[in-house]
Design a protein around this motif. Structure first.
Motif, PDB file in Angstrom:
ATOM      1  N   ALA A   1       0.834  -1.214   0.000  1.00  0.00           N
ATOM      2  CA  ALA A   1       0.000   0.000   0.000  1.00  0.00           C
ATOM      3  C   ALA A   1       0.864   1.258   0.000  1.00  0.00           C
ATOM      4  N   MET A   2       1.914   1.268   0.810  1.00  0.00           N
ATOM      5  CA  MET A   2       2.809   2.426   0.850  1.00  0.00           C
ATOM      6  C   MET A   2       3.480   2.636  -0.502  1.00  0.00           C
ATOM      7  N   ASN A   3       3.921   1.550  -1.125  1.00  0.00           N
ATOM      8  CA  ASN A   3       4.586   1.663  -2.413  1.00  0.00           C
ATOM      9  C   ASN A   3       3.630   2.151  -3.487  1.00  0.00           C
ATOM     10  N   LEU A   4       2.402   1.669  -3.490  1.00  0.00           N
ATOM     11  CA  LEU A   4       1.403   2.159  -4.438  1.00  0.00           C
ATOM     12  C   LEU A   4       1.181   3.658  -4.250  1.00  0.00           C
ATOM     13  N   ASN A   5       1.083   4.087  -2.990  1.00  0.00           N
ATOM     14  CA  ASN A   5       0.897   5.519  -2.717  1.00  0.00           C
ATOM     15  C   ASN A   5       2.091   6.348  -3.195  1.00  0.00           C
ATOM     16  N   GLU A   6       3.291   5.826  -3.004  1.00  0.00           N
ATOM     17  CA  GLU A   6       4.499   6.548  -3.407  1.00  0.00           C
ATOM     18  C   GLU A   6       4.662   6.597  -4.925  1.00  0.00           C
ATOM     19  N   GLN A   7       4.476   5.462  -5.565  1.00  0.00           N
ATOM     20  CA  GLN A   7       4.747   5.357  -6.996  1.00  0.00           C
ATOM     21  C   GLN A   7       3.602   5.856  -7.878  1.00  0.00           C
ATOM     22  N   HIS A   8       2.390   5.859  -7.340  1.00  0.00           N
ATOM     23  CA  HIS A   8       1.213   6.193  -8.157  1.00  0.00           C
ATOM     24  C   HIS A   8       0.291   7.164  -7.420  1.00  0.00           C
ATOM     25  N   SER A   9       0.863   8.137  -6.760  1.00  0.00           N
ATOM     26  CA  SER A   9       0.083   9.038  -5.899  1.00  0.00           C
ATOM     27  C   SER A   9      -1.000   9.804  -6.649  1.00  0.00           C
ATOM     28  N   LYS A  10      -0.804  10.056  -7.913  1.00  0.00           N
ATOM     29  CA  LYS A  10      -1.785  10.823  -8.678  1.00  0.00           C
ATOM     30  C   LYS A  10      -2.873   9.949  -9.303  1.00  0.00           C
ATOM     31  N   THR A  11      -2.650   8.630  -9.309  1.00  0.00           N
ATOM     32  CA  THR A  11      -3.597   7.751 -10.001  1.00  0.00           C
ATOM     33  C   THR A  11      -4.213   6.666  -9.122  1.00  0.00           C
ATOM     34  N   VAL A  12      -3.767   6.550  -7.862  1.00  0.00           N
ATOM     35  CA  VAL A  12      -4.247   5.476  -6.996  1.00  0.00           C
ATOM     36  C   VAL A  12      -4.676   6.042  -5.646  1.00  0.00           C
ATOM     37  N   GLN A  13      -5.812   5.544  -5.143  1.00  0.00           N
ATOM     38  CA  GLN A  13      -6.269   5.798  -3.774  1.00  0.00           C
ATOM     39  C   GLN A  13      -6.341   4.450  -3.069  1.00  0.00           C
TER      40      GLN A  13
END
Length: 118
Positions: free
Chosen positions: A25-37
């Protein structure tokens, strides 16, 4: 915006399932902050992860990881039935974590583009 729901069931320490879910979840937030919630719903023994000031002996700190996720914009909710069953409903939680219900989990599930369970 892609909405990803994490449903977490394992205790915070002993197994690494919850740790690995939080890492993802942290990595998704870091790598895709503009496209993933990302939203996290803690059930079963995972609800104990939201109790502050645990003293982990392993090499990671679940409280710190939850605080980072909340700062990144993730919502963290705990199953009320599960907190009641473990006698922790009235205990203080990590700031930003909230007790919720199956009704909200149902809504989050319907709204999610992807549901991951750990």
């Amino acid at each position: 915006m892609q909405n990803i729901l994490f449903v977490l069931n394992d205790a915070p320490y002993g197994s690494e399932k919850l740790f690995n879910a939080l890492r993802l979840a942290m990595n998704l937030n870091e790598q895709h902050s503009k496209t993933v919630q990302t939203n996290l719903f803690l059930m079963s023994d995972a609800v104990t992860a939201a109790l502050p000031k645990q003293n982990p002996t392993e090499g990671y700190d679940i409280q710190q990881m939850l605080e980072i996720l909340i700062a990144q914009g993730s919502q963290v909710k705990l199953c009320k039935t599960c907190t009641d069953g473990r006698g922790i409903s009235d205990l203080p939680l990590i700031e930003g974590c909230k007790v919720s219900t199956l009704i909200e989990l149902s809504s989050w599930t319907v709204e999610a583009d992807k549901v991951l369970t750990f």
